[in-house]
Design an enzyme around this catalytic site. Structure first.
Site, short mmCIF file in Angstrom:
data_model
loop_
_atom_site.label_atom_id
_atom_site.label_comp_id
_atom_site.label_asym_id
_atom_site.label_seq_id
_atom_site.Cartn_x
_atom_site.Cartn_y
_atom_site.Cartn_z
N ASP A 119 -1.37 -1.75 -9.09
CA ASP A 119 0.08 -1.85 -9.22
C ASP A 119 0.37 -1.94 -10.72
O ASP A 119 -0.51 -2.21 -11.53
CB ASP A 119 0.55 -3.10 -8.48
CG ASP A 119 2.02 -3.38 -8.69
OD1 ASP A 119 2.84 -2.47 -8.48
OD2 ASP A 119 2.35 -4.51 -9.10
N ASP B 54 3.99 -3.10 -12.51
CA ASP B 54 4.84 -4.22 -12.94
C ASP B 54 4.31 -5.54 -12.40
O ASP B 54 4.16 -5.70 -11.19
CB ASP B 54 6.27 -4.01 -12.44
CG ASP B 54 6.93 -2.78 -13.01
OD1 ASP B 54 7.77 -2.92 -13.91
OD2 ASP B 54 6.60 -1.66 -12.57
N ASP C 242 0.15 -7.71 -7.08
CA ASP C 242 0.70 -9.07 -7.19
C ASP C 242 1.75 -9.37 -6.13
O ASP C 242 2.35 -10.43 -6.17
CB ASP C 242 1.33 -9.29 -8.57
CG ASP C 242 2.68 -8.60 -8.74
OD1 ASP C 242 2.79 -7.42 -8.34
OD2 ASP C 242 3.61 -9.25 -9.25
#
Length: 226
Positions: free
Chosen positions: A9, A11, A171
């Site tokens: 991922d 961001d 996250d």
């Protein structure tokens, strides 16, 4: 780990993009005659896209946006953000060294983000990270996006990898959901933007811990043979 693919991922996982996204949000709020956003409200919304960031910030300030006005506001947000995409955004500590080590060891690397593909490429270019990656899939690259497993599976294959020898690093619940549905192990970073505990196969607090976590999750007869 030759033959393994690691999909990241963007961001809140590889790059702390919150400063520039919040700057874009506050620019938009100012245009609406509203005060700056509360970081406690804005940061958990970062991984959910511009619409969620705008909607949550406006509601937290006791206002609302007419649904008919939302799309133009999103485009204004994106336009400002694109011009200021790497002013304050920086890779999390240890990222570049870890990418270099993984790449040097024969690991395929991919980016699997719900950020628009053009924005993701621009950010990685400006941070001099693009050369590490064999493939990138943004939220508009395929018809599907996380947590749909097709988003993750497609980018693993685009990188020349095999989902049976792959790991997702993220996250958020979207990262975990995509990985679980794809049958791919998932590593979560605990310094990201997620606001709730998530069920991961491993959790790391620094990128220096990632190679060992990936090795442990991809170890086994079937994966060693890839």
């Amino acid at each position: 780990m030759r033959g393994v693919t690691v999909a990241f991922d963007l961001d809140g996982t590889m790059v702390d993009t919150a400063p520039d996204l919040i700057a874009a949000l506050d620019h938009l709020l100012g245009r609406l005659g509203l005060p700056p956003s509360d970081p406690a409200v804005a940061i958990p919304a970062v991984g959910h896209g511009a619409r969620a960031m705008i909607d949550r910030a406006v509601h937290a300030l006791g206002h609302r946006v007419d649904p008919a006005d939302m799309d133009p506001l999103i485009e204004e947000f994106i336009a400002f953000y694109a011009q200021n995409i790497a002013v304050g955004s920086r890779p999390f500590p240890g990222l570049e060294g870890t990418l270099h080590a993984l790449k040097g060891g024969g690991t395929r690397l991919a980016v699997c983000t719900n950020k628009r593909e053009a924005l993701a490429r621009k950010l990685l270019d400006e941070l001099s990270l693009s050369h590490f990656f064999d493939a990138l899939a943004g939220g508009d690259t395929y018809p599907e996006r996380k947590p749909d497993p097709a988003h993750l599976l497609n980018v693993i294959r685009a990188a020349g990898g095999d989902p049976s020898a792959a790991v997702m690093v993220g996250d958020s619940s979207a990262d975990v959901g995509a990985a679980r549905a794809a049958g791919v192990p998932v590593v979560l970073v605990d310094f990201g933007y997620a606001d709730a505990a998530l069920n991961a196969d491993a959790v790391i607090s620094h990128f220096a811990e990632l190679p060992a976590a990936v090795a442990a999750l991809t170890r086994g007869p079937a994966r060693d043979a890839v």
